[in-house]
Design a protein around this motif. Structure first.
Motif, PDB file in Angstrom:
ATOM      1  N   ASP A  89      -7.769 -11.091  12.048  1.00  0.00           N
ATOM      2  CA  ASP A  89      -8.000  -9.696  11.664  1.00  0.00           C
ATOM      3  C   ASP A  89      -6.653  -9.039  11.364  1.00  0.00           C
ATOM      4  OD1 ASP A  89      -9.646  -7.512  11.109  1.00  0.00           O
ATOM      5  OD2 ASP A  89      -9.465  -6.717  13.131  1.00  0.00           O
ATOM      6  N   THR A  90      -6.032  -9.478  10.279  1.00  0.00           N
ATOM      7  CA  THR A  90      -4.744  -8.920   9.866  1.00  0.00           C
ATOM      8  C   THR A  90      -4.961  -7.563   9.207  1.00  0.00           C
ATOM      9  OG1 THR A  90      -3.895 -11.166   9.497  1.00  0.00           O
ATOM     10  CG2 THR A  90      -2.680  -9.350   8.476  1.00  0.00           C
ATOM     11  N   PRO A  91      -4.240  -6.539   9.629  1.00  0.00           N
ATOM     12  CA  PRO A  91      -4.441  -5.212   9.029  1.00  0.00           C
ATOM     13  C   PRO A  91      -4.252  -5.243   7.512  1.00  0.00           C
ATOM     14  CG  PRO A  91      -3.110  -5.038  11.014  1.00  0.00           C
ATOM     15  CD  PRO A  91      -3.247  -6.503  10.724  1.00  0.00           C
ATOM     16  N   ALA A  92      -5.219  -4.702   6.800  1.00  0.00           N
ATOM     17  CA  ALA A  92      -5.166  -4.733   5.339  1.00  0.00           C
ATOM     18  C   ALA A  92      -4.010  -3.923   4.786  1.00  0.00           C
ATOM     19  CB  ALA A  92      -6.491  -4.232   4.761  1.00  0.00           C
ATOM     20  N   ASN A  93      -3.501  -2.967   5.565  1.00  0.00           N
ATOM     21  CA  ASN A  93      -2.402  -2.131   5.093  1.00  0.00           C
ATOM     22  C   ASN A  93      -1.040  -2.624   5.579  1.00  0.00           C
ATOM     23  OD1 ASN A  93      -2.625  -1.520   7.780  1.00  0.00           O
ATOM     24  ND2 ASN A  93      -2.710   0.708   7.522  1.00  0.00           N
ATOM     25  N   SER A  94      -0.974  -3.860   6.092  1.00  0.00           N
ATOM     26  CA  SER A  94       0.276  -4.391   6.614  1.00  0.00           C
ATOM     27  C   SER A  94       1.203  -4.815   5.486  1.00  0.00           C
ATOM     28  CB  SER A  94       0.002  -5.594   7.526  1.00  0.00           C
ATOM     29  OG  SER A  94      -0.530  -6.671   6.778  1.00  0.00           O
ATOM     30  N   GLN A  95       2.479  -4.925   5.806  1.00  0.00           N
ATOM     31  CA  GLN A  95       3.469  -5.352   4.831  1.00  0.00           C
ATOM     32  C   GLN A  95       3.214  -6.789   4.387  1.00  0.00           C
ATOM     33  OE1 GLN A  95       7.520  -4.988   6.184  1.00  0.00           O
ATOM     34  NE2 GLN A  95       8.412  -5.676   4.252  1.00  0.00           N
ATOM     35  N   ALA A  96       2.753  -7.624   5.312  1.00  0.00           N
ATOM     36  CA  ALA A  96       2.466  -9.018   4.971  1.00  0.00           C
ATOM     37  C   ALA A  96       1.381  -9.108   3.913  1.00  0.00           C
ATOM     38  CB  ALA A  96       2.054  -9.780   6.231  1.00  0.00           C
ATOM     39  N   VAL A  97       0.321  -8.337   4.084  1.00  0.00           N
ATOM     40  CA  VAL A  97      -0.781  -8.356   3.114  1.00  0.00           C
ATOM     41  C   VAL A  97      -0.308  -7.790   1.778  1.00  0.00           C
ATOM     42  CG1 VAL A  97      -3.065  -7.411   2.581  1.00  0.00           C
ATOM     43  CG2 VAL A  97      -2.571  -8.270   4.885  1.00  0.00           C
ATOM     44  N   ALA A  98       0.461  -6.720   1.822  1.00  0.00           N
ATOM     45  CA  ALA A  98       0.980  -6.131   0.581  1.00  0.00           C
ATOM     46  C   ALA A  98       1.833  -7.140  -0.179  1.00  0.00           C
ATOM     47  CB  ALA A  98       1.781  -4.876   0.896  1.00  0.00           C
ATOM     48  N   PHE A  99       2.612  -7.943   0.564  1.00  0.00           N
ATOM     49  CA  PHE A  99       3.460  -8.935  -0.082  1.00  0.00           C
ATOM     50  C   PHE A  99       2.620  -9.988  -0.801  1.00  0.00           C
ATOM     51  CE2 PHE A  99       5.723 -13.062   0.250  1.00  0.00           C
ATOM     52  CZ  PHE A  99       6.729 -12.794  -0.658  1.00  0.00           C
ATOM     53  N   VAL A 100       1.596 -10.520  -0.137  1.00  0.00           N
ATOM     54  CA  VAL A 100       0.774 -11.556  -0.769  1.00  0.00           C
ATOM     55  C   VAL A 100      -0.010 -10.977  -1.946  1.00  0.00           C
ATOM     56  CG1 VAL A 100      -1.030 -13.283  -0.405  1.00  0.00           C
ATOM     57  CG2 VAL A 100       0.650 -12.851   1.390  1.00  0.00           C
ATOM     58  N   LYS A 101      -0.479  -9.753  -1.806  1.00  0.00           N
ATOM     59  CA  LYS A 101      -1.155  -9.100  -2.933  1.00  0.00           C
ATOM     60  C   LYS A 101      -0.226  -8.979  -4.132  1.00  0.00           C
ATOM     61  CE  LYS A 101      -3.641  -5.405  -1.997  1.00  0.00           C
ATOM     62  NZ  LYS A 101      -4.001  -4.113  -1.347  1.00  0.00           N
ATOM     63  N   SER A 102       1.051  -8.736  -3.878  1.00  0.00           N
ATOM     64  CA  SER A 102       2.002  -8.627  -4.985  1.00  0.00           C
ATOM     65  C   SER A 102       2.175  -9.960  -5.708  1.00  0.00           C
ATOM     66  CB  SER A 102       3.356  -8.129  -4.475  1.00  0.00           C
ATOM     67  OG  SER A 102       4.067  -9.145  -3.769  1.00  0.00           O
ATOM     68  N   LEU A 103       1.950 -11.064  -4.992  1.00  0.00           N
ATOM     69  CA  LEU A 103       2.052 -12.391  -5.606  1.00  0.00           C
ATOM     70  C   LEU A 103       0.844 -12.715  -6.460  1.00  0.00           C
ATOM     71  CD1 LEU A 103       3.376 -14.460  -2.556  1.00  0.00           C
ATOM     72  CD2 LEU A 103       4.731 -13.348  -4.340  1.00  0.00           C
ATOM     73  N   THR A 104      -0.316 -12.210  -6.081  1.00  0.00           N
ATOM     74  CA  THR A 104      -1.553 -12.538  -6.795  1.00  0.00           C
ATOM     75  C   THR A 104      -1.963 -11.475  -7.800  1.00  0.00           C
ATOM     76  OG1 THR A 104      -2.999 -11.461  -5.167  1.00  0.00           O
ATOM     77  CG2 THR A 104      -2.385 -13.767  -4.746  1.00  0.00           C
ATOM     78  N   GLY A 105      -1.413 -10.266  -7.645  1.00  0.00           N
ATOM     79  CA  GLY A 105      -1.837  -9.154  -8.493  1.00  0.00           C
ATOM     80  C   GLY A 105      -3.107  -8.496  -8.009  1.00  0.00           C
ATOM     81  N   ALA A 106      -3.516  -8.797  -6.764  1.00  0.00           N
ATOM     82  CA  ALA A 106      -4.767  -8.247  -6.230  1.00  0.00           C
ATOM     83  C   ALA A 106      -4.619  -6.771  -5.902  1.00  0.00           C
ATOM     84  CB  ALA A 106      -5.179  -9.017  -4.976  1.00  0.00           C
ATOM     85  N   ASN A 107      -5.723  -6.046  -6.062  1.00  0.00           N
ATOM     86  CA  ASN A 107      -5.766  -4.631  -5.695  1.00  0.00           C
ATOM     87  C   ASN A 107      -6.505  -4.400  -4.385  1.00  0.00           C
ATOM     88  OD1 ASN A 107      -4.404  -3.651  -8.017  1.00  0.00           O
ATOM     89  ND2 ASN A 107      -6.286  -3.904  -9.214  1.00  0.00           N
ATOM     90  N   ASN A 108      -7.272  -5.391  -3.949  1.00  0.00           N
ATOM     91  CA  ASN A 108      -8.033  -5.217  -2.715  1.00  0.00           C
ATOM     92  C   ASN A 108      -7.999  -6.505  -1.905  1.00  0.00           C
ATOM     93  OD1 ASN A 108      -9.737  -6.880  -4.155  1.00  0.00           O
ATOM     94  ND2 ASN A 108     -11.178  -5.245  -4.680  1.00  0.00           N
ATOM     95  N   THR A 109      -8.690  -6.497  -0.761  1.00  0.00           N
ATOM     96  CA  THR A 109      -8.748  -7.658   0.114  1.00  0.00           C
ATOM     97  C   THR A 109     -10.195  -7.949   0.484  1.00  0.00           C
ATOM     98  OG1 THR A 109      -8.483  -6.300   2.103  1.00  0.00           O
ATOM     99  CG2 THR A 109      -6.463  -7.193   1.094  1.00  0.00           C
ATOM    100  N   ILE A 110     -10.429  -9.127   1.017  1.00  0.00           N
ATOM    101  CA  ILE A 110     -11.751  -9.535   1.463  1.00  0.00           C
ATOM    102  C   ILE A 110     -11.639 -10.132   2.866  1.00  0.00           C
ATOM    103  CG2 ILE A 110     -12.528 -10.014  -0.898  1.00  0.00           C
ATOM    104  CD1 ILE A 110     -12.187 -13.037  -0.215  1.00  0.00           C
ATOM    105  N   LYS A 111     -12.790 -10.433   3.468  1.00  0.00           N
ATOM    106  CA  LYS A 111     -12.858 -11.271   4.659  1.00  0.00           C
ATOM    107  C   LYS A 111     -13.818 -12.413   4.361  1.00  0.00           C
ATOM    108  CE  LYS A 111     -11.666  -7.650   7.984  1.00  0.00           C
ATOM    109  NZ  LYS A 111     -12.090  -6.866   9.174  1.00  0.00           N
TER     110      LYS A 111
END
Length: 389
Positions: free
Chosen positions: A303-325
């Motif tokens: 349950d990694t916080p969706a607003n964490s820096q780690a998630v933001a970093f991976v989103k920047s690699l994929t170009g994603a705008n949102n997250t899933i579970k």
């Protein structure tokens, strides 16, 4: 070698969980060694399987870890129309056991490691390959133990299970348990004088179903999941010797898959109370009546916080705008809980193809994963990361 060429080699190793993965590990070790990358091999207690860990770049700083498992599920009883352990390419799809789950990502990760060996990285790239994930995330524990005592722990972990290259921040935890129901044997012609252990088992299954109804009705909900509540499931029942013998033993295997806010141990404690009540009522017929429950395996949810820096970093690699579970479990929960390493799940393909005959990953998904890892390497060569969450 590119990722698809590596995938072809990986598929050829029939690393079903019941068998050894050492030939695949030897191939990966030799491939990386040819590019100057040294691997650390962590063998299973019986020596028949192994985890692998490698670092490319500086060894005195924490890095970004790419994590995958090497084992696959069996193919017996499935109607494959293509060779299961040979890669077949048709209409942009790459077929073979493990293509989606999850040798496709492992191939992309290995291709990225080969590229990284020719670069000067400021932040290291780590590769972690495990065994026995498919039978309950069992093999990775020794790798985690090694990382827990290492001078540096990974800054971030990307577990490459198939998500269609979407960034997944969570999955449910799992507690697997076995209920042993004990009755009294007898001749079936005198069945009322005995205590049928299958009947005890069925009564306990009814208790499990009542608990599932309660969780679905009143339990904690997480709307990011397709099934937004904790689930209880019976997977196996074994009992009986012959039709004319009242069985004295019945074995039930069941599981609890919990959302982050639910404690599976508390749910299990409630089920144990129900088991004791059922056995107590049956003891009027047979004092030896009992239902004993043992945990056979467990792993935590993620349950990694969706607003964490780690998630933001991976989103920047994929170009994603949102997250899933995701509904399925991964080793990510263990990395997060036991190492404190922020973890996301992101990889090529879909679990809709996993565990099925003619499993496949598309070449387009492999390309997207290669692109993500190419961007990761660019970041690792440009920056010395210090993620703060």
């Amino acid at each position: 070698m590119d990722s698809i060429q590596i995938l072809e080699r990986l598929i050829a190793f029939p690393t079903v969980s019941r068998d050894s993965n050492l030939d695949l590990i030897a191939y990966v070790t030799d491939l990386l060694a040819a590019h100057g990358i040294i691997c650390q091999i962590i063998r299973s207690p019986d020596g028949h399987k192994a985890n692998l860990f490698a670092t490319i770049g500086p060894t005195d700083a924490p890095g970004i870890m790419l994590s995958g498992h090497t084992d696959v599920v069996p193919v017996e009883g499935q109607n494959w129309t293509l060779p299961a352990f040979e890669m077949s390419e048709r209409d942009g799809k790459l077929y073979g056991r493990g293509t989606a789950d999850m040798k496709g990502f492992v191939a992309c990760a290995l291709a990225a490691c080969l590229k990284a060996s020719k670069m000067t990285l400021r932040t290291p790239l780590h590769l972690a390959l495990s065994y026995d994930e498919e039978i309950g995330c069992i093999g990775v524990h020794s790798l985690i133990d090694m990382l827990a005592t290492a001078p540096q722990r990974p800054l971030l972990c990307i577990v490459g299970e198939p998500t269609g290259m979407q960034v997944a921040t969570g999955h449910k935890g799992k507690l697997a348990a076995r209920a042993i129901c004990r009755g009294r044997e007898g001749h079936s012609a005198l069945a009322p004088l005995a205590l049928n252990a299958i009947h005890l088992g069925c009564d306990f299954v009814s208790a499990l179903r009542r608990e599932q109804d309660r969780l679905a009705r009143d339990g904690t909900r997480d709307g990011d999941y397709d099934i937004p509540y904790t689930t209880v499931h019976v997977g196996r029942m074994n009992a009986g010797v012959a039709l004319n013998i009242v069985p004295n033993l019945c074995q039930l295997d069941f599981e609890i898959r919990n959302v982050a806010a639910d404690n599976p141990q508390e749910i299990l404690d409630g089920l144990r109370k129900e088991a004791s009540r059922i056995a107590a009522e049956a003891s009027a017929i047979a004092p030896e009546a009992a239902i004993d429950i043992d945990i056979t395996n467990t792993y935590p949810g993620l349950d990694t916080p969706a607003n964490s820096q780690a998630v933001a970093f991976v989103k920047s690699l994929t170009g994603a705008n949102n997250t899933i579970k995701v509904a399925f479990g991964t080793e990510g929960g263990l990395f997060s809980r036991d190492l404190g390493t922020p973890t996301v799940v992101c990889g090529p393909g879909s679990m809709a193809q996993g565990h099925k005959p003619d499993e496949f990953v598309s070449a387009e998904q492999m390309r997207r994963c290669d692109d993500m890892l190419e961007k990761l390497l660019e970041q690792l060569s440009d920056h010395q990361f210090k993620l703060r969450d």
